[in-house]
Design an enzyme around this catalytic site. Sequence first.
Site, PDB file in Angstrom:
ATOM      1  N   LYS A  88       7.921  28.165  95.603  1.00 37.48           N
ATOM      2  CA  LYS A  88       6.737  27.519  95.464  1.00 37.48           C
ATOM      3  C   LYS A  88       5.598  28.094  95.916  1.00 37.48           C
ATOM      4  CE  LYS A  88       8.629  24.006  93.157  1.00 37.48           C
ATOM      5  NZ  LYS A  88       8.403  24.027  91.600  1.00 37.48           N
ATOM      6  N   ARG A 120       8.641  10.095 105.228  1.00 33.91           N
ATOM      7  CA  ARG A 120       8.159  10.689 104.105  1.00 33.91           C
ATOM      8  C   ARG A 120       7.328   9.789 103.225  1.00 33.91           C
ATOM      9  NH1 ARG A 120      10.533  13.791 106.659  1.00 33.91           N
ATOM     10  NH2 ARG A 120      12.022  15.431 106.172  1.00 33.91           N
ATOM     11  N   TYR A 130      13.796  28.136  98.488  1.00 32.96           N
ATOM     12  CA  TYR A 130      13.246  27.156  97.349  1.00 32.96           C
ATOM     13  C   TYR A 130      11.685  27.040  97.674  1.00 32.96           C
ATOM     14  CZ  TYR A 130      11.164  22.772  95.774  1.00 32.96           C
ATOM     15  OH  TYR A 130      10.536  21.781  95.331  1.00 32.96           O
ATOM     16  N   SER A 176       4.888  21.765  95.436  1.00 32.61           N
ATOM     17  CA  SER A 176       5.539  20.659  96.460  1.00 32.61           C
ATOM     18  C   SER A 176       4.923  20.654  97.972  1.00 32.61           C
ATOM     19  CB  SER A 176       6.947  21.147  96.482  1.00 32.61           C
ATOM     20  OG  SER A 176       7.487  20.379  97.656  1.00 32.61           O
TER      21      SER A 176
HETATM   22  C1  UD1 Z   1      13.265  17.399  99.718  1.00 30.72           C
HETATM   23  C2  UD1 Z   1      13.384  18.969 100.086  1.00 30.72           C
HETATM   24  C3  UD1 Z   1      11.722  19.437  99.340  1.00 30.72           C
HETATM   25  C4  UD1 Z   1      11.698  18.967  97.978  1.00 30.72           C
HETATM   26  C5  UD1 Z   1      11.768  17.590  98.007  1.00 30.72           C
HETATM   27  C6  UD1 Z   1      11.640  16.873  96.397  1.00 30.72           C
HETATM   28  C7  UD1 Z   1      14.956  19.234 101.752  1.00 30.72           C
HETATM   29  C8  UD1 Z   1      14.922  19.764 103.234  1.00 30.72           C
HETATM   30  N1  UD1 Z   1      13.748  19.318 101.398  1.00 30.72           N
HETATM   31  O1  UD1 Z   1      12.534  16.949 100.673  1.00 30.72           O
HETATM   32  O2  UD1 Z   1      11.564  20.673  99.926  1.00 30.72           O
HETATM   33  O3  UD1 Z   1      10.386  19.422  97.738  1.00 30.72           O
HETATM   34  O4  UD1 Z   1      13.041  17.200  98.471  1.00 30.72           O
HETATM   35  O5  UD1 Z   1      12.643  17.402  95.956  1.00 30.72           O
HETATM   36  O6  UD1 Z   1      15.761  19.187 101.061  1.00 30.72           O
HETATM   37  N2  UD1 Z   1      17.903  11.775 104.214  1.00 30.72           N
HETATM   38  C9  UD1 Z   1      18.909  11.035 104.750  1.00 30.72           C
HETATM   39  N3  UD1 Z   1      20.130  10.913 103.925  1.00 30.72           N
HETATM   40  C10 UD1 Z   1      20.297  11.578 102.924  1.00 30.72           C
HETATM   41  C11 UD1 Z   1      19.290  12.471 102.319  1.00 30.72           C
HETATM   42  C12 UD1 Z   1      18.100  12.418 102.945  1.00 30.72           C
HETATM   43  O7  UD1 Z   1      18.865  10.517 105.641  1.00 30.72           O
HETATM   44  O8  UD1 Z   1      21.708  11.669 102.247  1.00 30.72           O
HETATM   45  C13 UD1 Z   1      16.778  11.871 104.708  1.00 30.72           C
HETATM   46  C14 UD1 Z   1      16.205  13.298 105.186  1.00 30.72           C
HETATM   47  O9  UD1 Z   1      16.627  13.848 106.275  1.00 30.72           O
HETATM   48  C15 UD1 Z   1      14.568  12.603 105.217  1.00 30.72           C
HETATM   49  C16 UD1 Z   1      14.381  12.018 104.012  1.00 30.72           C
HETATM   50  O10 UD1 Z   1      15.689  11.242 104.026  1.00 30.72           O
HETATM   51  O11 UD1 Z   1      14.081  12.424 106.389  1.00 30.72           O
HETATM   52  C17 UD1 Z   1      14.112  12.285 102.557  1.00 30.72           C
HETATM   53  O12 UD1 Z   1      15.079  13.459 102.364  1.00 30.72           O
HETATM   54  P1  UD1 Z   1      15.165  13.891 100.744  1.00 30.72           P
HETATM   55  O13 UD1 Z   1      15.018  12.913  99.926  1.00 30.72           O
HETATM   56  O14 UD1 Z   1      16.345  14.939 100.757  1.00 30.72           O
HETATM   57  O15 UD1 Z   1      13.689  14.385 100.479  1.00 30.72           O
HETATM   58  P2  UD1 Z   1      13.071  15.695 101.590  1.00 30.72           P
HETATM   59  O16 UD1 Z   1      14.009  16.389 102.365  1.00 30.72           O
HETATM   60  O17 UD1 Z   1      11.842  15.252 102.253  1.00 30.72           O
END
Ligand code: UD1
Length: 338
Positions: free
Chosen positions: A152, A230, A148, A124
């Site tokens: 990895k 992202r 987690y 990841s």
């Molecule tokens: C997450 C994991 C990462 C994992 C990846 C794939 C965390 C901190 N990181 O990545 O380790 O490899 O998933 O499974 O959980 N967001 C919102 N609202 C939400 C959910 C997310 O605003 O309800 C935002 C987050 O702040 C971020 C973006 O959306 O900026 C993406 O979040 P998310 O889909 O959870 O992925 P990651 O955090 O990048």
Amino acid sequence: MKILVTGGAGYIASHTNLELLNAGYDVVAFDNFSNSSIESIHRVERLTGKKISFYETDLLDKEALTDIFSKENIDAVIHFAGLKAVGESCEIPLKYFKNNLSGTITLLEVMESFGVKNLVFSSSATVYGDPETVPVTEDFPLSATNPYGRTKLMIEEMLRDIYKADSSWNIAILRYFNPIGAHESGEIGEDPNGIPNNLVPYIAKVASGVLDKIHVFGNDYDTPDGTGVRDYIHVVDLSLGHIKAIEKLQENPGLVTYNLGTGVGYSVFDIIHNYEKACGKKLPYVIDPRRPGDIAVTYADPSKALKELGWKAERGIDKMCEDTYRWQSKYPNGYKSK
Ligand code: UD1
């Protein structure tokens, strides 16, 4: 060629099974259904018209794994099985170390005892921690910000040591950015247990009325619109990367590491707006505080995978949202839907 897919009923695995079968590989899979359903296996069989040799087994069960290797003539393993909820890993780290680390060691021991040394490992972008600059290349410094992510990273380190000691292993480490989307049939897709942790599954539940509003975690990051950025990648593109990795291990053995991303960063608002286009309605959201452990920006430099694997993500953000929406509309409660 026969491929063993661990965690074979899960989200990325089910899409990879489908592409493997379509490309003419035989698929053996196992899963303990801790976060998945047998229905994904049945659907892939229906979509391809081919059979998967499936076992309900836990990665930690060495006897059961040995049994699979003695019954099936495995040529290579794609290792997806593992726990992946960041928040939960901070609360119960031991569970993560036991499952992800002991499980992988068990798998590697069984592989070694059967002389099967071809492995594709599901890593990841989390192994880059909070990268100092973007885009991220494979030689960036590695670190972990939660248990987690640490599993990895530790598995990657184990694989590098194993390869150093015995270069007859062939290992492809694939570092995924943010997989979203679903197969365009709408028959398979992401089906997380309970309330989704990740952005797109959460948005999908709001769009289908299962949840009432999106929570945007912070709008004060140093990014163009203040929300996190992202590299979202369509799960079908990601799956095709695994096929390329398997081909690469056959043609050009060794230990290789690739970023699988698009090279493009989208903000939380970009994703919400694209999903609104896909579902044809406005989606309610609120701004919440930043989620602990989140970083502002990350996206991949995917040029190494293009150069060495001939792989490139082809599906854009519109398609990612449309395909997620199709799956979510057909099956609002995932595989449990009637
Ligand atoms: C997450 C994991 C990462 C994992 C990846 C794939 C965390 C901190 N990181 O990545 O380790 O490899 O998933 O499974 O959980 N967001 C919102 N609202 C939400 C959910 C997310 O605003 O309800 C935002 C987050 O702040 C971020 C973006 O959306 O900026 C993406 O979040 P998310 O889909 O959870 O992925 P990651 O955090 O990048």
